[in-house]
Design an enzyme around this catalytic site. Structure first.
Site, PDB file in Angstrom:
ATOM      1  N   LYS A  13      12.994 -33.118 -13.801  1.00 34.44           N
ATOM      2  CA  LYS A  13      12.493 -34.490 -13.614  1.00 34.44           C
ATOM      3  C   LYS A  13      10.981 -34.541 -13.471  1.00 34.44           C
ATOM      4  O   LYS A  13      10.320 -35.303 -14.158  1.00 34.44           O
ATOM      5  CB  LYS A  13      13.049 -35.041 -12.291  1.00 34.44           C
ATOM      6  N   ARG A  88      17.123 -43.115  -4.600  1.00 33.44           N
ATOM      7  CA  ARG A  88      18.130 -42.060  -4.442  1.00 33.44           C
ATOM      8  C   ARG A  88      19.311 -42.504  -3.617  1.00 33.44           C
ATOM      9  O   ARG A  88      20.256 -41.731  -3.445  1.00 33.44           O
ATOM     10  CB  ARG A  88      17.493 -40.865  -3.726  1.00 33.44           C
ATOM     11  N   ARG A 127      11.794 -21.272  -9.472  1.00 32.14           N
ATOM     12  CA  ARG A 127      10.676 -22.063  -8.956  1.00 32.14           C
ATOM     13  C   ARG A 127      10.297 -21.602  -7.545  1.00 32.14           C
ATOM     14  O   ARG A 127       9.127 -21.618  -7.165  1.00 32.14           O
ATOM     15  CB  ARG A 127      11.053 -23.553  -8.937  1.00 32.14           C
ATOM     16  N   ARG A 133       8.070 -23.254  -2.743  1.00 27.26           N
ATOM     17  CA  ARG A 133       8.429 -24.468  -2.000  1.00 27.26           C
ATOM     18  C   ARG A 133       9.431 -24.112  -0.904  1.00 27.26           C
ATOM     19  O   ARG A 133      10.391 -23.395  -1.134  1.00 27.26           O
ATOM     20  CB  ARG A 133       9.049 -25.494  -2.964  1.00 27.26           C
TER      21      ARG A 133
HETATM   22  P1  ADP Z   1      14.029 -32.322  -6.048  1.00 27.15           P
HETATM   23  O1  ADP Z   1      14.455 -33.493  -6.880  1.00 27.15           O
HETATM   24  O2  ADP Z   1      13.803 -31.083  -6.842  1.00 27.15           O
HETATM   25  O3  ADP Z   1      14.918 -32.107  -4.852  1.00 27.15           O
HETATM   26  P2  ADP Z   1      11.741 -33.864  -5.016  1.00 27.15           P
HETATM   27  O4  ADP Z   1      10.346 -33.368  -5.039  1.00 27.15           O
HETATM   28  O5  ADP Z   1      12.050 -35.051  -5.836  1.00 27.15           O
HETATM   29  O6  ADP Z   1      12.602 -32.589  -5.438  1.00 27.15           O
HETATM   30  O7  ADP Z   1      12.175 -34.167  -3.506  1.00 27.15           O
HETATM   31  C1  ADP Z   1      12.015 -33.216  -2.487  1.00 27.15           C
HETATM   32  C2  ADP Z   1      12.571 -33.762  -1.168  1.00 27.15           C
HETATM   33  O8  ADP Z   1      11.842 -34.936  -0.780  1.00 27.15           O
HETATM   34  C3  ADP Z   1      14.034 -34.224  -1.193  1.00 27.15           C
HETATM   35  O9  ADP Z   1      14.947 -33.158  -1.028  1.00 27.15           O
HETATM   36  C4  ADP Z   1      14.043 -35.203  -0.016  1.00 27.15           C
HETATM   37  O10 ADP Z   1      14.085 -34.538   1.221  1.00 27.15           O
HETATM   38  C5  ADP Z   1      12.707 -35.878  -0.133  1.00 27.15           C
HETATM   39  N1  ADP Z   1      12.776 -37.102  -0.960  1.00 27.15           N
HETATM   40  C6  ADP Z   1      12.177 -37.302  -2.158  1.00 27.15           C
HETATM   41  N2  ADP Z   1      12.462 -38.524  -2.636  1.00 27.15           N
HETATM   42  C7  ADP Z   1      13.273 -39.111  -1.724  1.00 27.15           C
HETATM   43  C8  ADP Z   1      13.918 -40.372  -1.639  1.00 27.15           C
HETATM   44  N3  ADP Z   1      13.805 -41.300  -2.619  1.00 27.15           N
HETATM   45  N4  ADP Z   1      14.674 -40.633  -0.555  1.00 27.15           N
HETATM   46  C9  ADP Z   1      14.804 -39.747   0.422  1.00 27.15           C
HETATM   47  N5  ADP Z   1      14.239 -38.545   0.416  1.00 27.15           N
HETATM   48  C10 ADP Z   1      13.475 -38.210  -0.644  1.00 27.15           C
END
Ligand code: ADP
Length: 187
Positions: A13, A88, A127, A133
Site C-alpha cells: 500500500k 480502517r 521489511r 520497524r
Molecule cells: P501497515 O498497513 O503495514 O500495518 P501502517 O503504516 O499503515 O502499516 O500502520 C501502522 C500502524 O499504525 C497500524 O498497525 C496501527 O497501529 C496504526 N494505524 C495506522 N492507520 C490507522 C488507522 N486508520 N486507525 C487506527 N490505527 C492506525
C-alpha cells in the site's frame, strides 16, 4: 481525485500510494506515516499511538479521526488526496463520510490491493530487516493481519456497495502493480 487505497499490511500500500499520488499530482496521506512522524517527534499523540502500534492494535478512532481531519483540511488537499491506511474501521468510514459531506466533496474510488497471506508475511519480515520497524516482528505481524481481517477487510463491502471499489492484484513487481492501479483508475 479523492482516493482510498486499502489492503492488508504488507500488500505494498505505502509504496504504491506514494507513486500513484505523485502520478496523479495529489497529496499522499498515510495515517501510519503521520503516526510515525509523531512518534519520531515525541509528541503526546505519538507517545499515545506508539503503545498501540507496537502491539499491532489500531490506535483509537477518536485520536485517528482527529489527526486525519486536521490533515485533510489543509489547503493542499483541496484538489484531492490519496488516503493510505484510512479508513480502517466502520467508525472511520462514517467519520470520513461526514468530513467529505461537510465540504461538499465525494470519494471517487477505493482501490483494494490483494495479496495472499504467505506473501505478505514474507514481505513484512523482509521489511523488518531492511527498515527495523518496531511493529514488524513475527508476533506483531500476525496480530496486525488478524486485526485487518476482522475490522478492515469487511469495509471493502461498503465501498463495493457504493460502486466505488476496484480490486487490483498486488502480486508482481512494483512498476507492474502501479500500471494495474493506474489502468483501473482510468476506467
Ligand atoms: P501497515 O498497513 O503495514 O500495518 P501502517 O503504516 O499503515 O502499516 O500502520 C501502522 C500502524 O499504525 C497500524 O498497525 C496501527 O497501529 C496504526 N494505524 C495506522 N492507520 C490507522 C488507522 N486508520 N486507525 C487506527 N490505527 C492506525
Amino acid at each position: 481525485m479523492r482516493l482510498i487505497v486499502m489492503g492488508p499490511p504488507g500488500a505494498g500500500k505505502g509504496t504504491q500510494a506514494t507513486v500513484v499520488a505523485a502520478n496523479l499530482g495529489i497529496p499522499h496521506v498515510s495515517t501510519g506515516d503521520l503516526f510515525r512522524a509523531n512518534v519520531g517527534q515525541g509528541s503526546e499523540l505519538g507517545l499515545e499511538a506508539k503503545r498501540y502500534m507496537d502491539a499491532g492494535e489500531y490506535v483509537p478512532d477518536s485520536i485517528t479521526n482527529a489527526m486525519l481531519r486536521d490533515r485533510i483540511t489543509h489547503d493542499d488537499c483541496r484538489p484531492g488526496f490519496l488516503l493510505d491506511g484510512y479508513p480502517r474501521t466502520l467508525d472511520q468510514v462514517n467519520e470520513l463520510d461526514m468530513m467529505l459531506a461537510a465540504s461538499g466533496q465525494a470519494l471517487d474510488r477505493t482501490v483494494e490491493l490483494t495479496v495472499d497471506t504467505d506473501e505478505v508475511v514474507e514481505r513484512l519480515l523482509k521489511r523488518a530487516q531492511d527498515q527495523g520497524r518496531t511493529d514488524d516482528t513475527a508476533e506483531v505481524i500476525r496480530r496486525r493481519l488478524e486485526v485487518y481481517a476482522e475490522q478492515t477487510a469487511p469495509l471493502t463491502a461498503v465501498y463495493e456497495g457504493r460502486g466505488l471499489l476496484v480490486r487490483v492484484d498486488g502480486l508482481g513487481d512494483v512498476a507492474e502493480v502501479t500500471r494495474r492501479i493506474l489502468a483501473a483508475l482510468a476506467n
